[in-house]
Design a protein around this motif. Structure first.
Motif, PDB file in Angstrom:
ATOM      1  N   ARG A  44       1.080  -1.425   0.079  1.00  0.00           N
ATOM      2  CA  ARG A  44       0.230  -0.190   0.310  1.00  0.00           C
ATOM      3  C   ARG A  44       1.350   1.250  -0.156  1.00  0.00           C
ATOM      4  O   ARG A  44       0.501   1.845  -0.712  1.00  0.00           O
ATOM      5  CB  ARG A  44      -1.127  -0.077   1.336  1.00  0.00           C
ATOM      6  N   LEU A  79       0.986   3.908  -2.981  1.00  0.00           N
ATOM      7  CA  LEU A  79       1.396   5.208  -3.058  1.00  0.00           C
ATOM      8  C   LEU A  79       1.643   6.838  -3.065  1.00  0.00           C
ATOM      9  O   LEU A  79       1.507   7.642  -3.885  1.00  0.00           O
ATOM     10  CB  LEU A  79       0.566   5.566  -1.407  1.00  0.00           C
ATOM     11  N   LEU A 103      -4.161  10.598  -8.660  1.00  0.00           N
ATOM     12  CA  LEU A 103      -5.019   8.704  -7.888  1.00  0.00           C
ATOM     13  C   LEU A 103      -4.693   9.454  -6.915  1.00  0.00           C
ATOM     14  O   LEU A 103      -5.176   8.809  -5.522  1.00  0.00           O
ATOM     15  CB  LEU A 103      -3.925   8.252  -8.893  1.00  0.00           C
ATOM     16  N   LEU A 137      -6.951   7.443  -4.193  1.00  0.00           N
ATOM     17  CA  LEU A 137      -6.641   6.053  -4.361  1.00  0.00           C
ATOM     18  C   LEU A 137      -7.214   5.835  -2.341  1.00  0.00           C
ATOM     19  O   LEU A 137      -8.413   4.959  -2.078  1.00  0.00           O
ATOM     20  CB  LEU A 137      -5.449   5.875  -5.216  1.00  0.00           C
ATOM     21  N   GLU A 191     -10.624   3.998  -1.424  1.00  0.00           N
ATOM     22  CA  GLU A 191     -10.282   2.801  -0.013  1.00  0.00           C
ATOM     23  C   GLU A 191     -10.975   2.916   1.274  1.00  0.00           C
ATOM     24  O   GLU A 191     -11.631   1.630   1.736  1.00  0.00           O
ATOM     25  CB  GLU A 191      -8.783   2.718   0.696  1.00  0.00           C
ATOM     26  N   TRP A 205      -3.618  -4.237  -1.197  1.00  0.00           N
ATOM     27  CA  TRP A 205      -2.725  -3.797  -2.510  1.00  0.00           C
ATOM     28  C   TRP A 205      -1.918  -4.551  -2.704  1.00  0.00           C
ATOM     29  O   TRP A 205      -1.238  -5.084  -2.028  1.00  0.00           O
ATOM     30  CB  TRP A 205      -1.792  -2.639  -1.652  1.00  0.00           C
ATOM     31  N   ILE A 231      -5.022   0.138 -11.011  1.00  0.00           N
ATOM     32  CA  ILE A 231      -5.528   1.323  -9.698  1.00  0.00           C
ATOM     33  C   ILE A 231      -5.878   2.284 -10.512  1.00  0.00           C
ATOM     34  O   ILE A 231      -6.543   3.532 -10.546  1.00  0.00           O
ATOM     35  CB  ILE A 231      -4.046   1.586  -8.748  1.00  0.00           C
ATOM     36  N   GLU A 232      -5.588   2.422 -12.297  1.00  0.00           N
ATOM     37  CA  GLU A 232      -6.189   3.325 -12.477  1.00  0.00           C
ATOM     38  C   GLU A 232      -8.077   3.528 -13.301  1.00  0.00           C
ATOM     39  O   GLU A 232      -8.601   4.497 -13.965  1.00  0.00           O
ATOM     40  CB  GLU A 232      -5.237   3.434 -13.966  1.00  0.00           C
ATOM     41  N   PHE A 280      -6.039  -3.771  -4.961  1.00  0.00           N
ATOM     42  CA  PHE A 280      -5.739  -2.988  -6.225  1.00  0.00           C
ATOM     43  C   PHE A 280      -4.992  -3.277  -6.258  1.00  0.00           C
ATOM     44  O   PHE A 280      -3.541  -3.121  -5.465  1.00  0.00           O
ATOM     45  CB  PHE A 280      -5.437  -1.767  -5.529  1.00  0.00           C
ATOM     46  N   ASP A 283      -1.606  -2.313  -9.200  1.00  0.00           N
ATOM     47  CA  ASP A 283       0.107  -1.622  -8.821  1.00  0.00           C
ATOM     48  C   ASP A 283       0.233  -2.652 -10.573  1.00  0.00           C
ATOM     49  O   ASP A 283      -0.194  -1.696 -11.841  1.00  0.00           O
ATOM     50  CB  ASP A 283       0.932  -0.589  -8.555  1.00  0.00           C
TER      51      ASP A 283
END
Lengths: 204, 470
Positions: free
Chosen positions: A5, A9, B61, B65, B69, B81, B236-237, B288, B290
């Motif tokens: 996470r 981010l 984002l 994001l 969440e 994630w 994630i998009e 999610f 990436d």
């Protein structure tokens, strides 16, 4: 995965940091995506009936016609939402076997399933099901014929209106005609995993 | 001379496959155009607005994001994630192991193709079944999808009938209806036996935390009616700011993807089933993923993250139609794949740096894109990136001599004049392999060097001509 996470981010923040300006959200109205010519000045039920036919669904307004249809198709054994059955039962005559509990160990026994809809969309010929009004997700999906009982007052004119009415239900599904595929050589086949016949019974 | 890999693949493609891909994609494109332009006075306006919405999401984002969440958690969804494909697969396995689950049914999700989830789970002893008809056929054939929306566009009914026979799904029968019924009968019991249903998401609303799934077959609904645990694997998009925006985007997705006003099933899921509902998941997880997306976000090609996976650019692309999806050696074929696939390779960009070159830059992909992605511009940026990184480009003719000539006006004029000689030369005998290969199937047009310049000069002197040029 809390590490993941943080890493995702922080990479997102890092990627966006060099942007001097961020793209702004456009100011627009979903009216641009409504088929206004189709809907203008027309009764929602009339449009709905026309549009559901276009996706090979069926709209009926008379329970007797529904029973006729089921009999003609040879669909005699089915499921009905217990809340609907008292009003529909008088229309079903001899030869039908209707259960009010859906037994998932016998999914193939049911030729039809009758459940309540939460509404409909005229523009696209869609019936709207949600978790609160649908007595069983499986009963509305597994049988060959699904009958959604739609309240006439709950027909929305267009898709954006139906989005606005999604409400608090955790599961809403729009069903537009029978389940279908064109995976094999682009040839349309109806009744893949869900119903091969989708009927909307519109009542007042 | 070596050909580009995609050319080589196309040259060796079976005629049957090429015909299937060509017909399928062409039909898809024609129906889409008719539907959009019949119903909306200015469909291009819709595309532009949708493109702006998605670009806004991509560039924000960092705030969206964490916001989605929080909303999902409030809705009772467990959020995970995964930075990489391996992490995403491990997350699915972890959720299953924690429940003692051994069987999973999958709806179609492109991100799980990226992570090769089905393959991974099978190795771990989990019974994994694809339920979309096309994906099911891909799975039993140990093949790969060749189109984002129509995974078996490259197969004909005879091949499918043979596969069904081999798998014990009945005697050889190549009637598409029979094939479909057999899959229906087989799969419905598999849903009911499964512990977990896995889906992707077409959109996720930040405002409500709802995930939106669109299908035609009803397989994702069956996954979510029969099983007790729902896992959604989501790039994630995929976010949109509000439910309101779905009114526009759903319209565009169905029309662009399959030329429908709306898909047969459109599901809005914000959490586990309601208490009174007898069927469906009691537990919902979102992962999610990436898997290279943050690198795309950091690049000059971040616009590609607007993509809503409709496949319209594949259908319209002259290269895709001739080469088929497998020529792209990637989960994402076609114009979107030519941009996204090399970028998702990260440090191994060079392995797929040839894909952006397999394009005539005709721009058709941009014109049909429901979120108006400037794909030709992005292809050019990637060509430039390959050049700057000195990645060799087999199959590209040397351009040094041409560059020298083109940068010297006098030499250029002389060459244009001298070029007339080519009309009299036996060009098929010249020792230039690229020219010979080209001429083997085509006739070289007559040389008319200098005509354009003459025309331009005359045009500039015509009064009012400048007003007409655009």
């Amino acid at each position: 995965m809390s590490d993941d996470r943080e890493s995702i981010l922080s990479r997102v923040r890092g990627a966006l940091a060099p942007l001097r300006e961020r793209a702004a959200m456009p100011d627009y109205t979903t009216e641009i995506a409504v088929m206004r010519n189709l809907l203008a000045g027309r009764d929602a039920l009339a449009v709905f009936s026309e549009r559901i036919k276009r996706v090979n669904g069926i709209a009926l307004t008379d329970p007797a016609a529904l029973v006729e249809k089921l009999r003609a198709g040879g669909w005699l054994h089915g499921y009905c939402d217990p809340a609907l059955w008292p009003t529909l039962a008088p229309h079903f005559g001899e030869g039908f076997k209707v259960e009010t509990v859906f037994d998932r160990t016998r999914v193939d026994d049911y030729a039809f399933g009758i459940t309540r809809a939460a509404g409909a969309i005229a523009e696209t010929g869609t019936v709207i099901l949600d978790d609160v009004t649908t007595s069983s997700r499986l009963a509305a999906l597994a049988p060959w014929v699904h009958v959604a009982v739609v309240n006439r007052a709950q027909i929305f004119s267009d898709l954006p209106q139906a989005v606005a009415a999604l409400g608090a239900d955790s599961n809403v599904i729009w069903c537009t005609g029978p389940s279908k595929t064109a995976d094999v050589e682009g040839i349309l086949i109806e009744g893949v995993h869900g119903p091969g016949v989708q009927i909307a019974l519109v009542v007042d | 001379m070596k050909f580009q890999q995609i050319d080589q693949f196309a040259a060796e493609l079976k005629a049957d496959t090429r015909a299937a891909v060509y017909d399928g994609s062409k039909k898809g494109h024609e129906k889409r155009t008719k539907l959009l332009f019949d119903e909306f006075p200015d469909p291009n306006h819709l595309r532009r607005v949708a493109g702006k919405i998605k670009q806004h999401v991509v560039e924000n984002l960092d705030t969206y994001l964490p916001a989605v969440e929080a909303k999902m958690k409030a809705n009772g969804v467990q959020v995970h994630w995964a930075a990489t494909a391996d992490a995403a697969n491990a997350a699915v396995l972890g959720i299953m192991r924690a429940r003692g689950a051994t069987k999973i049914v999958k709806a179609k999700t492109m991100v799980s193709e990226e992570t090769e989830l089905a393959h991974f789970l099978e190795k771990e002893g989990i019974e994994t079944l694809e339920t979309d008809l096309g994906e099911f056929i891909v799975q039993i054939d140990h093949d790969h999808p060749s189109h984002i929306v129509k995974p078996i566009i490259h197969k004909n009914r005879r091949e499918i009938a043979r596969s069904f026979e081999r798998e014990g799904l009945g005697a050889y029968n190549d009637d598409p209806e029979t094939i479909t019924r057999r899959a229906r009968t087989f799969l419905r019991h598999k849903y009911l036996e499964a512990d977990v249903g896995l889906t992707g998401a077409n959109f996720v609303s930040v405002e409500s935390g709802r995930i939106v799934l669109v299908t035609n077959e009803g397989n994702s609904r069956f996954c979510l009616a029969a099983t007790k645990c729902h896992i959604a694997m989501i790039g994630i998009e995929k976010l949109v700011p509000r439910d309101y925006d779905l009114g526009l985007l759903l319209n565009l997705l169905a029309r662009s993807g399959t030329a429908q006003e709306v898909t047969v099933y459109t599901e809005f899921i914000s959490g586990p089933k309601s208490a009174a509902q007898p069927d469906g998941p009691e537990e919902m997880h979102v992962i999610f993923v990436d898997n290279g997306r943050t690198e795309v976000l950091a690049s000059e090609c971040r616009d590609i993250l607007r993509c809503i996976r409709c496949g319209a650019c594949l259908n319209v692309c002259p290269v895709y139609r001739q080469a088929s999806g497998h020529a792209y050696r990637s989960v994402y074929p076609g114009p979107v794949g030519a941009v996204l696939s090399p970028l998702l390779m990260g440090e191994k960009f060079a392995e797929k740096a040839d894909l952006p070159k397999a394009s005539s830059l005709c721009g058709a992909c941009n014109e049909v894109c429901p979120v108006n992605i400037p794909i030709p511009d992005l292809l050019l940026r990637l060509r430039n990136k390959a050049k700057e990184e000195n990645i060799p480009s087999p199959g590209t003719p040397p351009m040094g001599a041409w560059a020298l000539l083109a940068s010297q006006p006098t030499a250029w004029r002389a060459a244009l004049w001298g070029g007339k000689a080519i009309n009299y030369l036996p060009t098929n005998l010249l020792p230039i392999p690229a020219l010979r290969a080209w001429e083997a199937k085509r006739t070289l047009p007559a040389w008319r060097g200098g005509e354009f310049r003459k025309w331009m000069k005359g045009r500039a002197r015509t009064p009012g001509a400048s007003a007409k040029t655009t």
